[in-house]
Design an enzyme around this catalytic site. Structure first.
Site, PDB file in Angstrom:
ATOM      1  N   ASN A 172      49.008 -45.583  -8.397  1.00  0.00           N
ATOM      2  CA  ASN A 172      48.412 -46.426  -7.356  1.00  0.00           C
ATOM      3  C   ASN A 172      47.169 -47.191  -7.804  1.00  0.00           C
ATOM      4  O   ASN A 172      46.721 -48.082  -7.087  1.00  0.00           O
ATOM      5  CB  ASN A 172      48.153 -45.624  -6.076  1.00  0.00           C
ATOM      6  N   LYS A 195      48.915 -40.128 -20.682  1.00  0.00           N
ATOM      7  CA  LYS A 195      50.275 -40.344 -20.160  1.00  0.00           C
ATOM      8  C   LYS A 195      50.162 -41.069 -18.818  1.00  0.00           C
ATOM      9  O   LYS A 195      49.695 -40.524 -17.829  1.00  0.00           O
ATOM     10  CB  LYS A 195      51.038 -39.041 -19.949  1.00  0.00           C
ATOM     11  N   GLU A 270      41.894 -34.695  -9.589  1.00  0.00           N
ATOM     12  CA  GLU A 270      41.646 -35.647  -8.493  1.00  0.00           C
ATOM     13  C   GLU A 270      42.949 -35.758  -7.722  1.00  0.00           C
ATOM     14  O   GLU A 270      43.866 -36.461  -8.149  1.00  0.00           O
ATOM     15  CB  GLU A 270      41.262 -37.026  -9.050  1.00  0.00           C
ATOM     16  N   LEU A 271      43.049 -35.048  -6.598  1.00  0.00           N
ATOM     17  CA  LEU A 271      44.343 -34.927  -5.933  1.00  0.00           C
ATOM     18  C   LEU A 271      44.354 -35.663  -4.596  1.00  0.00           C
ATOM     19  O   LEU A 271      43.626 -36.623  -4.414  1.00  0.00           O
ATOM     20  CB  LEU A 271      44.697 -33.437  -5.778  1.00  0.00           C
ATOM     21  N   CYS A 304      44.421 -42.421  -2.174  1.00  0.00           N
ATOM     22  CA  CYS A 304      44.097 -41.003  -1.995  1.00  0.00           C
ATOM     23  C   CYS A 304      43.101 -40.821  -0.866  1.00  0.00           C
ATOM     24  O   CYS A 304      43.072 -39.804  -0.198  1.00  0.00           O
ATOM     25  CB  CYS A 304      43.544 -40.441  -3.296  1.00  0.00           C
ATOM     26  N   GLU A 405      49.780 -35.179   3.417  1.00  0.00           N
ATOM     27  CA  GLU A 405      49.487 -36.521   2.905  1.00  0.00           C
ATOM     28  C   GLU A 405      50.801 -37.302   2.858  1.00  0.00           C
ATOM     29  O   GLU A 405      51.758 -36.887   2.200  1.00  0.00           O
ATOM     30  CB  GLU A 405      48.900 -36.437   1.503  1.00  0.00           C
TER      31      GLU A 405
HETATM   32  P1  NAD Z   1      52.296 -37.427  -9.107  1.00  0.00           P
HETATM   33  O1  NAD Z   1      51.621 -36.093  -9.053  1.00  0.00           O
HETATM   34  O2  NAD Z   1      53.728 -37.489  -8.771  1.00  0.00           O
HETATM   35  O3  NAD Z   1      52.181 -38.059 -10.565  1.00  0.00           O
HETATM   36  C1  NAD Z   1      50.930 -38.274 -11.170  1.00  0.00           C
HETATM   37  C2  NAD Z   1      51.104 -38.202 -12.667  1.00  0.00           C
HETATM   38  O4  NAD Z   1      51.470 -36.873 -13.020  1.00  0.00           O
HETATM   39  C3  NAD Z   1      52.205 -39.107 -13.214  1.00  0.00           C
HETATM   40  O5  NAD Z   1      51.796 -39.601 -14.468  1.00  0.00           O
HETATM   41  C4  NAD Z   1      53.373 -38.149 -13.379  1.00  0.00           C
HETATM   42  O6  NAD Z   1      54.297 -38.557 -14.345  1.00  0.00           O
HETATM   43  C5  NAD Z   1      52.657 -36.890 -13.798  1.00  0.00           C
HETATM   44  N1  NAD Z   1      53.370 -35.654 -13.507  1.00  0.00           N
HETATM   45  C6  NAD Z   1      54.273 -35.411 -12.531  1.00  0.00           C
HETATM   46  N2  NAD Z   1      54.687 -34.131 -12.592  1.00  0.00           N
HETATM   47  C7  NAD Z   1      54.021 -33.554 -13.624  1.00  0.00           C
HETATM   48  C8  NAD Z   1      54.002 -32.244 -14.166  1.00  0.00           C
HETATM   49  N3  NAD Z   1      54.751 -31.261 -13.670  1.00  0.00           N
HETATM   50  N4  NAD Z   1      53.186 -31.985 -15.210  1.00  0.00           N
HETATM   51  C9  NAD Z   1      52.390 -32.958 -15.710  1.00  0.00           C
HETATM   52  N5  NAD Z   1      52.378 -34.222 -15.243  1.00  0.00           N
HETATM   53  C10 NAD Z   1      53.178 -34.510 -14.208  1.00  0.00           C
HETATM   54  O7  NAD Z   1      51.417 -38.398  -8.206  1.00  0.00           O
HETATM   55  P2  NAD Z   1      51.690 -39.946  -7.912  1.00  0.00           P
HETATM   56  O8  NAD Z   1      52.780 -40.007  -6.909  1.00  0.00           O
HETATM   57  O9  NAD Z   1      51.805 -40.707  -9.169  1.00  0.00           O
HETATM   58  O10 NAD Z   1      50.299 -40.375  -7.251  1.00  0.00           O
HETATM   59  C11 NAD Z   1      50.032 -40.223  -5.917  1.00  0.00           C
HETATM   60  C12 NAD Z   1      49.114 -39.035  -5.694  1.00  0.00           C
HETATM   61  O11 NAD Z   1      47.927 -39.211  -6.438  1.00  0.00           O
HETATM   62  C13 NAD Z   1      48.682 -38.918  -4.254  1.00  0.00           C
HETATM   63  O12 NAD Z   1      48.751 -37.576  -3.849  1.00  0.00           O
HETATM   64  C14 NAD Z   1      47.244 -39.390  -4.275  1.00  0.00           C
HETATM   65  O13 NAD Z   1      46.446 -38.863  -3.249  1.00  0.00           O
HETATM   66  C15 NAD Z   1      46.795 -38.938  -5.616  1.00  0.00           C
HETATM   67  N6  NAD Z   1      45.636 -39.710  -6.055  1.00  0.00           N
HETATM   68  C16 NAD Z   1      44.406 -39.108  -6.023  1.00  0.00           C
HETATM   69  C17 NAD Z   1      43.270 -39.835  -6.383  1.00  0.00           C
HETATM   70  C18 NAD Z   1      41.898 -39.178  -6.341  1.00  0.00           C
HETATM   71  O14 NAD Z   1      40.979 -39.746  -6.916  1.00  0.00           O
HETATM   72  N7  NAD Z   1      41.709 -38.044  -5.704  1.00  0.00           N
HETATM   73  C19 NAD Z   1      43.402 -41.165  -6.798  1.00  0.00           C
HETATM   74  C20 NAD Z   1      44.669 -41.747  -6.830  1.00  0.00           C
HETATM   75  C21 NAD Z   1      45.782 -41.004  -6.453  1.00  0.00           C
END
Ligand code: NAD
Length: 507
Positions: A172, A195, A270-271, A304, A405
């Site tokens: 995002n 990655k 950062e979730l 997020c 969320e």
């Molecule tokens: P996601 O967890 O699906 O993926 C994020 C990253 O993790 C991707 O690069 C993905 O390939 C990788 N990934 C997925 N599974 C993995 C695993 N088992 N082991 C290691 N890496 C893995 O999230 P998304 O859909 O890409 O992003 C949306 C989420 O990110 C939302 O929950 C949002 O709130 C959060 N977000 C948080 C912040 C913050 O600053 N707190 C900022 C932006 C987005």
């Protein structure tokens, strides 16, 4: 890549090297641009048309291993002991090299995550600023000389890098979230394996080319691409990785935390969030309506910090709902490349399905649809992944739509009686990223900033952010903080050094 995407947007044609959809992307391992070892590739899907384009390499386990080992070797062979000013100069050079690419990179991002131009055009300038800021922070960094309590001892601390850092980013804000991990980590003297999200790999792979052009030594930055469940997992589990910095979903973050804990590697998370946007009867109501819409509809809710729980004081709720519904019904959905578009598609088919399923759940649980509800179709929307901007009323803070969320343009409105009630509802969540407060009562505003259990509080605005301020939250948001004056700290350890001037020893 289909030629039709080129033809459709004559005002923003795909032209030039960055925007060439047939461009070859390569991963960066040990200073070399490489394809995935198994020759596997993935494509991106343009959320506005559903068309696929591009060819992005996918790393094998062996590629991941080579990238981590290259980072380890580069760390051990000298990067960690280079001078702060040398590392800072490389970061500044990199910033200069990307100066002219802002517009093309915005367009590239739009073709991966479908966000509108105003939501993507900040990323290159921000990336440049983070490079400069990180350079400045390391040049100005210091340890402490301590007044030792032991006679004849000189005691001081130094801050030192951690080793090999893995940086995993979401779709995002792909470049911005990468910059605020990669540059502080490099400035502090770590080597990094990146990655990107498989939904948005292009900018990161492009940045890899610029990194090498800037003169970073081989192995200092490595980029591997591919799905999280294979490439991401392999990186996190690699025994030579010292620290994982992750932005993404909560479930993924918790899995990463467990794997890191198993070998005492450190991590920064950062979730997700379920942030309250709280409107008091003392608010400037016009501004508050804009603020509520900014909170939940910016980036089609894929933020997020989205203000997805909208808390409205009972005394003003009916009037507020009327104005809100009128304003939402006037929003323009459409082509992300059209500057007049306010709501663009969500980023992927999977995201569309997820958001629509939450809309169904809310309806089954008895929520009232104030506005929106469901997929948006019609002239100008084509096969795009559009969701109608949606607001549910008649929900409680325990409804699914208030707890989970959703990451789409879907807000849940909850009424509250007074300040205590607002605080109770706002803090009753697993997450703790951000909160908005709308009031002209300055004492109330200050009290709320103290009472809300979130990492960020905005008063009379929503979604402000700048690199001199920390970003992150409590609870299931992960507890990590990025940027701000402490941006280097997640990537440093503190070493205590004692120099004895001649004290007797016990043996
Ligand atoms: P996601 O967890 O699906 O993926 C994020 C990253 O993790 C991707 O690069 C993905 O390939 C990788 N990934 C997925 N599974 C993995 C695993 N088992 N082991 C290691 N890496 C893995 O999230 P998304 O859909 O890409 O992003 C949306 C989420 O990110 C939302 O929950 C949002 O709130 C959060 N977000 C948080 C912040 C913050 O600053 N707190 C900022 C932006 C987005």
């Amino acid at each position: 890549m289909t030629a039709s995407i080129k033809a459709e947007h004559v005002s923003n044609p795909w032209q030039g090297e960055i925007l060439n959809p047939d461009r070859t992307y390569r991963m960066l391992i040990d200073g070399q641009f490489v394809e995935g070892g198994a020759g596997e590739t993935l494509s991106c899907e343009y959320p506005y048309t559903g068309e696929t384009w591009g060819s992005f390499p996918v790393a094998t386990h062996e590629d991941v291993d080579r990238a981590v080992r290259a980072a380890r070797r580069a760390y051990d062979e000298g990067w960690s002991s280079t001078s702060a000013s040398y590392r800072a100069s490389l970061l500044r050079k990199l910033s200069d090299l990307i100066d002219g690419d802002a517009k093309d990179i915005s367009l590239l991002e739009i073709h991966q995550n479908g966000k509108v131009l105003s939501e993507t055009s900040w990323e290159v300038p921000y990336t440049q600023m983070v490079a400069h800021y990180s350079a400045g922070l390391i040049e100005a960094d210091y340890g402490h000389t301590v007044n030792s309590m032991i006679p004849d001892v000189v005691a001081y601390t130094v801050r030192e890098p951690l080793g090999v850092v893995v940086a995993i980013t979401p779709w995002n804000g792909p470049l911005g979230s990468l910059a605020q991990k990669l540059f502080p980590a490099l400035a502090a003297g770590n080597t990094v394996v990146v990655k990107p999200s498989e939904v948005t790999p292009a900018e990161t792979l492009w940045l890899g080319e610029k990194i090498m052009e800037a003169g970073f030594p081989a192995g200092v930055v490595n980029i591997v691409n591919g799905p999280g469940i294979t490439v991401g997992r392999a990186l996190v589990a690699h025994p030579l990785v010292d620290h994982v910095t992750f932005t993404g979903g909560t479930a993924t973050g918790l899995e990463i935390a467990q794997i890191c804990a198993g070998r005492a590697a450190t991590y920064t998370l950062e979730l997700g969030g379920k942030s309250p946007n709280i409107v008091f009867d003392s608010a400037d109501l016009d501004r508050a309506v804009s603020g509520v819409m900014t909170g939940i509809f910016s980036a089609s809710g894929q933020s997020c910090a989205a203000g997805s729980r909208i808390l409205i004081q009972e005394s003003i709720s009916d009037e507020f709902f009327d104005t809100l519904a009128t304003r939402i019904n006037a929003l323009r959905l459409g082509d992300p490349l059209d500057p007049a578009t306010q709501i663009s598609p969500v980023a992927s088919r999977a995201q569309l399905a997820k958001v629509l399923s939450y809309i169904e759940i809310a309806q089954k649980e008895g929520a009232t649809t104030l506005v929106g509800g469901g997929r948006a179709t019609g002239p100008g929307l084509g096969d795009g992944f559009f969701v109608k901007p949606t607001i549910f009323t008649n929900v409680t803070n325990d409804s699914t739509v208030s707890r989970d969320e959703i990451f789409g343009p879907v807000g849940a409105v909850i009424r509250f009686k007074d300040e205590d009630d607002a605080v109770r509802i706002a803090n009753d969540t697993r997450f703790g990223l951000a909160a908005g407060v709308w009031t002209e009562n300055i004492a109330l505003a200050h009290r709320m900033t103290r009472r809300l259990h979130t990492g960020i509080v905005w008063v009379n605005n929503y979604r402000l952010g700048e690199l001199v301020m920390p970003w992150g939250g409590y609870g299931m948001t992960g507890g990590g903080r990025e940027m701000g004056v402490e941006a280097l700290r997640p990537y440093q350890g503190t070493k205590a050094i004692y120099i004895d001037l001649g004290n007797p020893l016990p043996f």
